[in-house]
Design an enzyme around this catalytic site. Structure first.
Site, PDB file in Angstrom:
ATOM      1  N   ASP A  59       0.825  -1.201   0.000  1.00 50.18           N
ATOM      2  CA  ASP A  59       0.000   0.000   0.000  1.00 50.18           C
ATOM      3  C   ASP A  59       0.865   1.258   0.000  1.00 50.18           C
ATOM      4  O   ASP A  59       1.922   1.298   0.639  1.00 50.18           O
ATOM      5  CB  ASP A  59      -0.869  -0.024   1.263  1.00 50.18           C
ATOM      6  CG  ASP A  59      -2.073   0.856   1.113  1.00 50.18           C
ATOM      7  OD1 ASP A  59      -3.158   0.311   0.838  1.00 50.18           O
ATOM      8  OD2 ASP A  59      -1.923   2.089   1.229  1.00 50.18           O
ATOM      9  N   GLN A  71      -7.619   6.059  -4.715  1.00 50.22           N
ATOM     10  CA  GLN A  71      -9.033   5.726  -4.567  1.00 50.22           C
ATOM     11  C   GLN A  71      -9.672   6.506  -5.718  1.00 50.22           C
ATOM     12  O   GLN A  71      -9.600   7.728  -5.750  1.00 50.22           O
ATOM     13  CB  GLN A  71      -9.494   6.196  -3.188  1.00 50.22           C
ATOM     14  CG  GLN A  71     -10.905   5.792  -2.781  1.00 50.22           C
ATOM     15  CD  GLN A  71     -11.991   6.273  -3.704  1.00 50.22           C
ATOM     16  OE1 GLN A  71     -12.579   5.464  -4.438  1.00 50.22           O
ATOM     17  NE2 GLN A  71     -12.268   7.557  -3.723  1.00 50.22           N
ATOM     18  N   SER A  75      -6.698  14.739 -11.569  1.00 54.89           N
ATOM     19  CA  SER A  75      -7.950  14.488 -12.287  1.00 54.89           C
ATOM     20  C   SER A  75      -8.595  15.807 -12.675  1.00 54.89           C
ATOM     21  O   SER A  75      -8.471  16.807 -11.952  1.00 54.89           O
ATOM     22  CB  SER A  75      -8.917  13.726 -11.374  1.00 54.89           C
ATOM     23  OG  SER A  75     -10.222  13.755 -11.894  1.00 54.89           O
ATOM     24  N   TYR A  99     -13.380  13.247  -3.623  1.00 57.45           N
ATOM     25  CA  TYR A  99     -12.366  12.761  -4.571  1.00 57.45           C
ATOM     26  C   TYR A  99     -11.656  13.936  -5.254  1.00 57.45           C
ATOM     27  O   TYR A  99     -10.426  13.990  -5.319  1.00 57.45           O
ATOM     28  CB  TYR A  99     -13.038  11.851  -5.608  1.00 57.45           C
ATOM     29  CG  TYR A  99     -12.136  11.483  -6.769  1.00 57.45           C
ATOM     30  CD1 TYR A  99     -11.136  10.535  -6.612  1.00 57.45           C
ATOM     31  CD2 TYR A  99     -12.285  12.096  -8.019  1.00 57.45           C
ATOM     32  CE1 TYR A  99     -10.299  10.205  -7.675  1.00 57.45           C
ATOM     33  CE2 TYR A  99     -11.462  11.772  -9.082  1.00 57.45           C
ATOM     34  CZ  TYR A  99     -10.467  10.825  -8.899  1.00 57.45           C
ATOM     35  OH  TYR A  99      -9.642  10.510  -9.949  1.00 57.45           O
ATOM     36  N   ASN A 132     -11.488  12.484 -19.603  1.00 55.39           N
ATOM     37  CA  ASN A 132     -12.114  11.155 -19.522  1.00 55.39           C
ATOM     38  C   ASN A 132     -11.252  10.111 -20.241  1.00 55.39           C
ATOM     39  O   ASN A 132     -11.303   9.998 -21.466  1.00 55.39           O
ATOM     40  CB  ASN A 132     -13.526  11.203 -20.113  1.00 55.39           C
ATOM     41  CG  ASN A 132     -14.477  11.995 -19.233  1.00 55.39           C
ATOM     42  OD1 ASN A 132     -14.286  13.190 -18.999  1.00 55.39           O
ATOM     43  ND2 ASN A 132     -15.497  11.339 -18.719  1.00 55.39           N
ATOM     44  N   ARG A 149     -28.145  12.302 -14.566  1.00 55.53           N
ATOM     45  CA  ARG A 149     -27.518  11.883 -13.304  1.00 55.53           C
ATOM     46  C   ARG A 149     -27.330  13.105 -12.406  1.00 55.53           C
ATOM     47  O   ARG A 149     -26.813  14.117 -12.884  1.00 55.53           O
ATOM     48  CB  ARG A 149     -26.132  11.298 -13.614  1.00 55.53           C
ATOM     49  CG  ARG A 149     -26.036   9.844 -13.400  1.00 55.53           C
ATOM     50  CD  ARG A 149     -24.734   9.183 -13.719  1.00 55.53           C
ATOM     51  NE  ARG A 149     -23.554   9.955 -13.992  1.00 55.53           N
ATOM     52  CZ  ARG A 149     -22.409   9.400 -14.383  1.00 55.53           C
ATOM     53  NH1 ARG A 149     -22.314   8.105 -14.551  1.00 55.53           N
ATOM     54  NH2 ARG A 149     -21.355  10.133 -14.610  1.00 55.53           N
TER      55      ARG A 149
HETATM   56  C1  UD2 Z   1     -15.462  11.693 -14.928  1.00 58.72           C
HETATM   57  C2  UD2 Z   1     -14.624  10.663 -14.204  1.00 58.72           C
HETATM   58  C3  UD2 Z   1     -14.756  10.808 -12.715  1.00 58.72           C
HETATM   59  C4  UD2 Z   1     -14.495  12.241 -12.288  1.00 58.72           C
HETATM   60  C5  UD2 Z   1     -15.432  13.175 -13.057  1.00 58.72           C
HETATM   61  C6  UD2 Z   1     -15.128  14.623 -12.733  1.00 58.72           C
HETATM   62  C7  UD2 Z   1     -14.506   8.669 -15.600  1.00 58.72           C
HETATM   63  C8  UD2 Z   1     -14.991   7.269 -15.773  1.00 58.72           C
HETATM   64  N1  UD2 Z   1     -15.044   9.324 -14.550  1.00 58.72           N
HETATM   65  O1  UD2 Z   1     -16.839  11.458 -14.688  1.00 58.72           O
HETATM   66  O2  UD2 Z   1     -13.825   9.959 -12.072  1.00 58.72           O
HETATM   67  O3  UD2 Z   1     -13.154  12.557 -12.556  1.00 58.72           O
HETATM   68  O4  UD2 Z   1     -15.216  13.001 -14.476  1.00 58.72           O
HETATM   69  O5  UD2 Z   1     -15.927  15.479 -13.453  1.00 58.72           O
HETATM   70  O6  UD2 Z   1     -13.658   9.169 -16.300  1.00 58.72           O
HETATM   71  N2  UD2 Z   1     -23.360   8.480 -19.079  1.00 58.72           N
HETATM   72  C9  UD2 Z   1     -24.475   8.002 -19.764  1.00 58.72           C
HETATM   73  N3  UD2 Z   1     -24.722   6.660 -19.721  1.00 58.72           N
HETATM   74  C10 UD2 Z   1     -23.933   5.776 -19.039  1.00 58.72           C
HETATM   75  C11 UD2 Z   1     -22.818   6.282 -18.333  1.00 58.72           C
HETATM   76  C12 UD2 Z   1     -22.581   7.644 -18.370  1.00 58.72           C
HETATM   77  O7  UD2 Z   1     -25.209   8.763 -20.389  1.00 58.72           O
HETATM   78  O8  UD2 Z   1     -24.218   4.569 -19.059  1.00 58.72           O
HETATM   79  C13 UD2 Z   1     -23.087   9.911 -19.161  1.00 58.72           C
HETATM   80  C14 UD2 Z   1     -22.943  10.555 -17.801  1.00 58.72           C
HETATM   81  O9  UD2 Z   1     -24.179  10.952 -17.297  1.00 58.72           O
HETATM   82  C15 UD2 Z   1     -22.025  11.721 -18.142  1.00 58.72           C
HETATM   83  C16 UD2 Z   1     -21.142  11.198 -19.284  1.00 58.72           C
HETATM   84  O10 UD2 Z   1     -21.828  10.065 -19.801  1.00 58.72           O
HETATM   85  O11 UD2 Z   1     -22.746  12.828 -18.590  1.00 58.72           O
HETATM   86  C17 UD2 Z   1     -19.762  10.756 -18.826  1.00 58.72           C
HETATM   87  O12 UD2 Z   1     -19.914   9.921 -17.713  1.00 58.72           O
HETATM   88  P1  UD2 Z   1     -18.684   9.113 -17.066  1.00 58.72           P
HETATM   89  O13 UD2 Z   1     -19.210   8.387 -15.889  1.00 58.72           O
HETATM   90  O14 UD2 Z   1     -17.979   8.323 -18.104  1.00 58.72           O
HETATM   91  O15 UD2 Z   1     -17.658  10.253 -16.649  1.00 58.72           O
HETATM   92  P2  UD2 Z   1     -17.848  11.651 -15.887  1.00 58.72           P
HETATM   93  O16 UD2 Z   1     -17.406  12.702 -16.841  1.00 58.72           O
HETATM   94  O17 UD2 Z   1     -19.179  11.796 -15.269  1.00 58.72           O
END
Ligand code: UD2
Length: 308
Positions: free
Chosen positions: A57, A79, A120, A144, A173, A271
């Site tokens: 760790d 995390q 991030s 986070y 992303n 969401r």
């Molecule tokens: C990203 C990062 C997260 C954090 C965040 C900060 C990833 C995977 N996550 O979240 O860790 O850094 O940015 O802003 O990189 N969506 C759909 N359908 C699905 C899944 C997602 O429509 O089945 C949409 C979701 O509502 C969002 C977009 O796709 O508008 C991107 O979602 P995400 O979970 O891939 O990443 P994000 O940008 O919310």
């Protein structure tokens, strides 16, 4: 002295994770790579034989000892779940803040030539303007985001106060075939691809007009390799994106086309807490590092299709 003993010793924390595992692949033939990983999330089946993997760790003494025996430290272990950080901010801080500090403190009096910290784009919080420059206000919306920002601040402070050759990247992303689609925290690309493979409708949260800057893990690895080589990067934080934005509806269509699947897109309520628009400004990485993203989203998606 043999060529082998002249090789740089690179420690990759979280070397079994998404970014770490691709870094291992890119670096293990050029450097002596050691991985420190607590096996909390890995989709890696086999690690190259010349890589030394240590289960441990970042908060423990073993991590500090490994830092002292390295020339370069790439700190990807964290995390990574926004949701988990909301449920347990202390656990998040123990890993992302105290774990990072443990490594930095070990690096302080060592002879390391580079400390790279993976932050991030979550540090920005709500987007006030796009493209997002590194000087965009940083108002995280989750523990986070706050812990990642704190880690950055410590890295930059160690550079200023102690001369540590540290630098940070803020990935937007990231996607790769090694992101586990079954993990509830995994990204939209993995989820849509999983659906496409099953010939099911991708589910869009909201109207699909939200945008993201999707960057292939290979471009992230390229940027980190440029950072290792470049002394001018020390003391800097770089956006790691492509500078291009794609709507979630466009993404869904591209994935259905790539996998040649003809199903309707399904829409669900937005969401809570979702950011509407996100796109990076990467002028700083272009200017200081000579960074140029090479993987188009089309080609990045093709890589998934070739995998299985
Ligand atoms: C990203 C990062 C997260 C954090 C965040 C900060 C990833 C995977 N996550 O979240 O860790 O850094 O940015 O802003 O990189 N969506 C759909 N359908 C699905 C899944 C997602 O429509 O089945 C949409 C979701 O509502 C969002 C977009 O796709 O508008 C991107 O979602 P995400 O979970 O891939 O990443 P994000 O940008 O919310």
């Amino acid at each position: 002295m043999s060529i082998q003993s002249n090789m740089q010793r690179i420690l990759i924390t979280g070397g079994l994770g998404q970014v770490g595992s691709y870094l291992v692949d890119a670096l293990h033939e050029k450097a002596k790579v050691t991985v420190l990983d607590n096996y909390s999330s890995t989709t890696r089946e086999a690690v190259p034989q010349d890589v030394h993997v240590i289960k441990g760790d970042i908060k423990d003494e073993i991590a500090a000892n490994l830092v002292k025996q390295s020339d370069v430290v790439i700190h990807t272990a964290a995390q990574i779940s926004v949701t988990a950080s909301m449920e347990n901010p202390l656990f998040d801080a123990q890993n992302n803040i105290f774990g990072t500090l443990n490594l930095l403190e070990a690096a302080r009096n060592s002879a390391i030539s580079k400390f790279v910290y993976i932050s991030s784009a979550a540090v920005y919080g709500n987007t006030l303007y796009t493209p997002i420059t590194e000087s965009h206000p940083q108002d995280p919306l989750s523990p986070y985001g706050a812990s990642k920002l704190t880690g950055e601040k410590y890295c930059m402070m160690y550079n200023k106060a102690f001369g540590l050759p540290s630098c940070c990247i803020r990935p937007f992303n990231i996607y790769s075939p090694r992101q586990d689609p079954h993990n509830p925290y995994s990204g939209v690309i993995s989820r849509f691809i999983e659906k496409a493979k099953a010939k099911q409708s991708p589910v869009i949260f909201g109207d699909g007009a939200q945008t993201r800057d999707f960057i292939s893990v290979h471009d992230i690895v390229d940027m980190i390799c440029l950072l290792i080589e470049n002394e001018n990067a020390n003391g800097h934080v770089f956006n790691a994106g492509t500078g291009k934005s794609t709507t979630v509806t466009e993404l869904a269509s591209m994935i259905l086309n790539t996998f040649d699947v003809d199903v309707p897109i399904q829409y669900m309520p937005e969401r809570p807490g979702d950011i509407k628009y996100s796109c990076s400004d990467i002028s700083s990485a272009k200017k200081i590092l000579g960074f140029e993203p090479k993987v188009s989203l089309e080609n990045g998606l093709m890589e998934f299709a070739k995998c299985k």
